[in-house]
Design an enzyme around this catalytic site. Structure first.
Site, PDB file in Angstrom:
ATOM      1  N   TYR A 126       0.609  -0.654   0.162  1.00  0.00           N
ATOM      2  CA  TYR A 126       0.264  -0.124  -0.105  1.00  0.00           C
ATOM      3  C   TYR A 126       0.860   1.122   0.582  1.00  0.00           C
ATOM      4  O   TYR A 126       0.370   2.333  -0.376  1.00  0.00           O
ATOM      5  CB  TYR A 126      -1.068  -0.110   0.733  1.00  0.00           C
ATOM      6  CG  TYR A 126      -1.951  -0.551   1.074  1.00  0.00           C
ATOM      7  CD1 TYR A 126      -2.252  -1.801   0.160  1.00  0.00           C
ATOM      8  CD2 TYR A 126      -2.366  -1.458   2.617  1.00  0.00           C
ATOM      9  CE1 TYR A 126      -2.844  -3.029   0.401  1.00  0.00           C
ATOM     10  CE2 TYR A 126      -3.858  -2.417   2.553  1.00  0.00           C
ATOM     11  CZ  TYR A 126      -3.499  -3.809   1.050  1.00  0.00           C
ATOM     12  OH  TYR A 126      -4.616  -4.195   1.462  1.00  0.00           O
ATOM     13  N   LYS A 151       0.859  -7.424   5.503  1.00  0.00           N
ATOM     14  CA  LYS A 151       1.534  -8.043   4.689  1.00  0.00           C
ATOM     15  C   LYS A 151       2.495  -8.277   3.777  1.00  0.00           C
ATOM     16  O   LYS A 151       3.085  -7.635   3.465  1.00  0.00           O
ATOM     17  CB  LYS A 151      -0.236  -8.411   3.698  1.00  0.00           C
ATOM     18  CG  LYS A 151      -0.974  -7.693   4.517  1.00  0.00           C
ATOM     19  CD  LYS A 151      -2.570  -8.081   3.295  1.00  0.00           C
ATOM     20  CE  LYS A 151      -3.834  -7.840   4.101  1.00  0.00           C
ATOM     21  NZ  LYS A 151      -4.132  -5.668   4.244  1.00  0.00           N
TER      22      LYS A 151
HETATM   23  P1  NAP Z   1     -14.185  -0.691   1.048  1.00  0.00           P
HETATM   24  O1  NAP Z   1     -13.736  -0.952   2.175  1.00  0.00           O
HETATM   25  O2  NAP Z   1     -15.219  -1.656   0.446  1.00  0.00           O
HETATM   26  O3  NAP Z   1     -14.969   1.079   0.229  1.00  0.00           O
HETATM   27  C1  NAP Z   1     -13.948   1.674   0.898  1.00  0.00           C
HETATM   28  C2  NAP Z   1     -15.028   3.346  -0.306  1.00  0.00           C
HETATM   29  O4  NAP Z   1     -16.234   2.867   0.085  1.00  0.00           O
HETATM   30  C3  NAP Z   1     -13.791   4.185  -0.314  1.00  0.00           C
HETATM   31  O5  NAP Z   1     -14.596   5.020  -1.537  1.00  0.00           O
HETATM   32  C4  NAP Z   1     -14.520   4.747   0.697  1.00  0.00           C
HETATM   33  O6  NAP Z   1     -13.991   6.037   0.125  1.00  0.00           O
HETATM   34  C5  NAP Z   1     -16.432   4.489   1.228  1.00  0.00           C
HETATM   35  N1  NAP Z   1     -16.895   4.519   1.705  1.00  0.00           N
HETATM   36  C6  NAP Z   1     -16.329   4.094   2.934  1.00  0.00           C
HETATM   37  N2  NAP Z   1     -16.977   4.376   4.381  1.00  0.00           N
HETATM   38  C7  NAP Z   1     -18.180   4.510   3.372  1.00  0.00           C
HETATM   39  C8  NAP Z   1     -19.730   5.334   3.936  1.00  0.00           C
HETATM   40  N3  NAP Z   1     -19.850   5.295   5.055  1.00  0.00           N
HETATM   41  N4  NAP Z   1     -20.485   5.704   2.912  1.00  0.00           N
HETATM   42  C9  NAP Z   1     -20.012   6.016   1.379  1.00  0.00           C
HETATM   43  N5  NAP Z   1     -18.447   5.450   1.370  1.00  0.00           N
HETATM   44  C10 NAP Z   1     -18.188   4.955   2.062  1.00  0.00           C
HETATM   45  O7  NAP Z   1     -13.484  -1.403  -0.165  1.00  0.00           O
HETATM   46  P2  NAP Z   1     -11.503  -1.426  -0.014  1.00  0.00           P
HETATM   47  O8  NAP Z   1     -10.576  -0.286   0.655  1.00  0.00           O
HETATM   48  O9  NAP Z   1     -11.112  -1.431  -1.474  1.00  0.00           O
HETATM   49  O10 NAP Z   1     -11.458  -2.419   1.480  1.00  0.00           O
HETATM   50  C11 NAP Z   1     -10.908  -2.266   1.922  1.00  0.00           C
HETATM   51  C12 NAP Z   1     -10.113  -2.541   2.654  1.00  0.00           C
HETATM   52  O11 NAP Z   1      -9.750  -4.424   3.064  1.00  0.00           O
HETATM   53  C13 NAP Z   1      -8.573  -2.389   2.448  1.00  0.00           C
HETATM   54  O12 NAP Z   1      -8.512  -0.908   2.935  1.00  0.00           O
HETATM   55  C14 NAP Z   1      -7.364  -2.822   2.868  1.00  0.00           C
HETATM   56  O13 NAP Z   1      -6.810  -2.291   3.893  1.00  0.00           O
HETATM   57  C15 NAP Z   1      -8.114  -4.378   2.506  1.00  0.00           C
HETATM   58  N6  NAP Z   1      -8.762  -5.195   1.630  1.00  0.00           N
HETATM   59  C16 NAP Z   1      -7.460  -6.278   1.037  1.00  0.00           C
HETATM   60  C17 NAP Z   1      -6.766  -6.497   0.241  1.00  0.00           C
HETATM   61  C18 NAP Z   1      -6.508  -7.767  -0.097  1.00  0.00           C
HETATM   62  O14 NAP Z   1      -5.927  -8.334  -1.041  1.00  0.00           O
HETATM   63  N7  NAP Z   1      -6.149  -8.846   0.642  1.00  0.00           N
HETATM   64  C19 NAP Z   1      -7.316  -6.461  -0.893  1.00  0.00           C
HETATM   65  C20 NAP Z   1      -8.196  -5.664  -1.061  1.00  0.00           C
HETATM   66  C21 NAP Z   1      -8.862  -4.659   0.265  1.00  0.00           C
HETATM   67  P3  NAP Z   1     -13.781   7.382   0.763  1.00  0.00           P
HETATM   68  O15 NAP Z   1     -12.536   6.582   1.475  1.00  0.00           O
HETATM   69  O16 NAP Z   1     -13.138   8.625   0.134  1.00  0.00           O
HETATM   70  O17 NAP Z   1     -14.165   7.986   2.041  1.00  0.00           O
END
Ligand code: NAP
Length: 377
Positions: A126, A151
């Protein structure tokens, strides 16, 4: 927030009537002296901020009610943490920091920790570990009260590369241990890339990740990592790894779980086999978050319970028995996402039914770029 719990006096003992008058008066004055000492100790620890002592930590944890991991077993009727095989407690809601840009991730981490989060889900790839680590330090919250995950990236699966990769993450985060270290993907990269810069998979180490796992086990023995686990492993890949004589079983498997890709079979298998899942992209990630929060069933549950659609989804994840890792850099959303509540059974069922009623659709699948079918059964 934790509150102090005093041992109650058993109902059947009436102190006033059991003890002779003189003895009662002696006890009362001893009790007053104890109170004076206890008060003085409290003031000393609070004023001097005597962090290093056990007393300071206990007082901060139990008396100030903040700057400590909440030890309450439930929050909003849902588990506040799960207990890992090591005995460590992993908080059920974490702040995810993927795609949290430099310059904004630190503020998000501070907002989260001030709102009560005690779990940060990060990764070497990241590229923001230094800012995450600095933000954690700036809050003044004790290291042992925060659960930090990182990770191992695909380029460092060769056993000799594992310890140096960890060292780099530790250095960037400014800590001397991780609470959890995951194999980020079940795909190992070779050192060289294609002429257009694409990675080349090391198929031997991809098909048999046991040598990488043994290197992770050594990190546990060294004390630099408290728990190890995997990410993006399907059942076949997990069974392939755990068929070896492991010293430490994977503590968690972090996978994509959201309304569009709810993986009910994996959730059920994990529950039966004692594998704790972590739900990444729980809101559908940036590409699908709007769509997720507009699903009629999710909106209906939110309206009925007077919570937001995001809170309904995040609560649904915890109620499914998984850890949930919502990412946000928007302060109000960071705070919103932490407020989980137990859904009435019919509300939970309504979301589960709607999520599993359509064909699954993944948001994160690098298979084409990497030349490996990551999720092949
Ligand atoms: P997510 O948490 O499902 O979605 C994030 C998005 O949702 C961002 O655009 C955020 O916008 C928005 N958001 C968050 N809360 C909100 C709310 N209450 N209302 C409206 N919009 C909202 O997706 P993600 O970032 O893909 O996944 C989360 C975490 O999972 C990552 O940060 C990472 O730590 C982990 N991850 C791990 C892997 C892996 O391969 N192990 C892969 C993907 C993700 P803003 O930030 O602009 O508020």
């Amino acid at each position: 927030m934790s509150t102090i719990k005093y041992e109650p006096i058993p109902n059947d003992v009436d102190v006033e009537n059991v003890l002779p008058r003189q003895r009662r008066s002696d006890l009362r004055s001893k009790f007053r002296i104890f109170h004076v000492f206890a008060l003085a100790a409290l003031m000393y620890a609070a004023v001097s901020g005597f962090r290093a002592t056990g007393l300071g930590r206990i007082l901060r944890t139990h008396c100030t009610g903040f700057k400590s991991i909440s030890t309450a077993a439930t929050r909003g009727g849902l588990p506040n943490y799960y207990t890992l095989p090591s005995g460590d407690k992993i908080p059920s809601v974490a702040l995810g920091v993927w795609q949290a840009a430099k310059g904004e991730v630190g503020a998000a981490v501070k907002t989260a920790l001030n709102a009560g989060y005690r779990h940060i889900d990060g990764a070497w790839i990241y590229g923001n570990e230094a800012e995450v680590g600095a933000a954690i330090k700036e809050t003044g919250i004790s290291r042992e009260d925060i659960f930090i995950t990182s990770k191992l990236w695909n380029s460092f699966h060769q056993p000799d590369d594992v310890a140096p990769a960890l060292e780099e993450s530790l250095k960037r985060l400014g800590t001397d241990y991780l609470d959890l270290y995951l194999i980020h993907w079940p795909v190992a990269f070779k050192k060289e890339t294609t002429s257009d810069g694409k990675p080349i998979a090391d198929l031997d180490l991809t098909n048999d990740p046991y040598p990488t796992w043994k290197a992770l086990e050594k990190l546990v023995d060294s004390g630099k990592v408290k728990n190890i686990g995997v990410s993006n492993f399907n059942i076949r890949r997990l069974q392939n790894l755990t068929a070896n004589n492991l010293k430490y079983q994977p503590a968690v498997n972090q996978v994509e779980l959201n309304f569009w890709n709810p993986q009910p079979d994996l959730v059920s298998w994990a529950g039966k086999n004692g594998v704790l899942l972590e739900a990444y992209s729980p809101l559908g990630s940036t590409q699908q978050v709007k769509e997720t929060l507009s699903v009629p069933e999710i909106k209906a549950v939110a309206k009925e319970l007077r919570i937001t659609p995001a809170q309904a989804v995040i609560s649904w994840h915890v109620q499914r028995g998984t850890i949930v890792l919502p990412k946000s850099v928007t302060p109000s959303r960071v705070e919103e996402n932490f407020k989980v509540v137990k859904l009435p059974q019919e509300s939970f069922d309504a979301i589960e039914k709607a999520a599993t009623a359509h064909p699954p659709k993944r948001v994160v699948d690098p298979s084409k770029n990497w030349g490996v079918d990551v999720f092949e059964d």
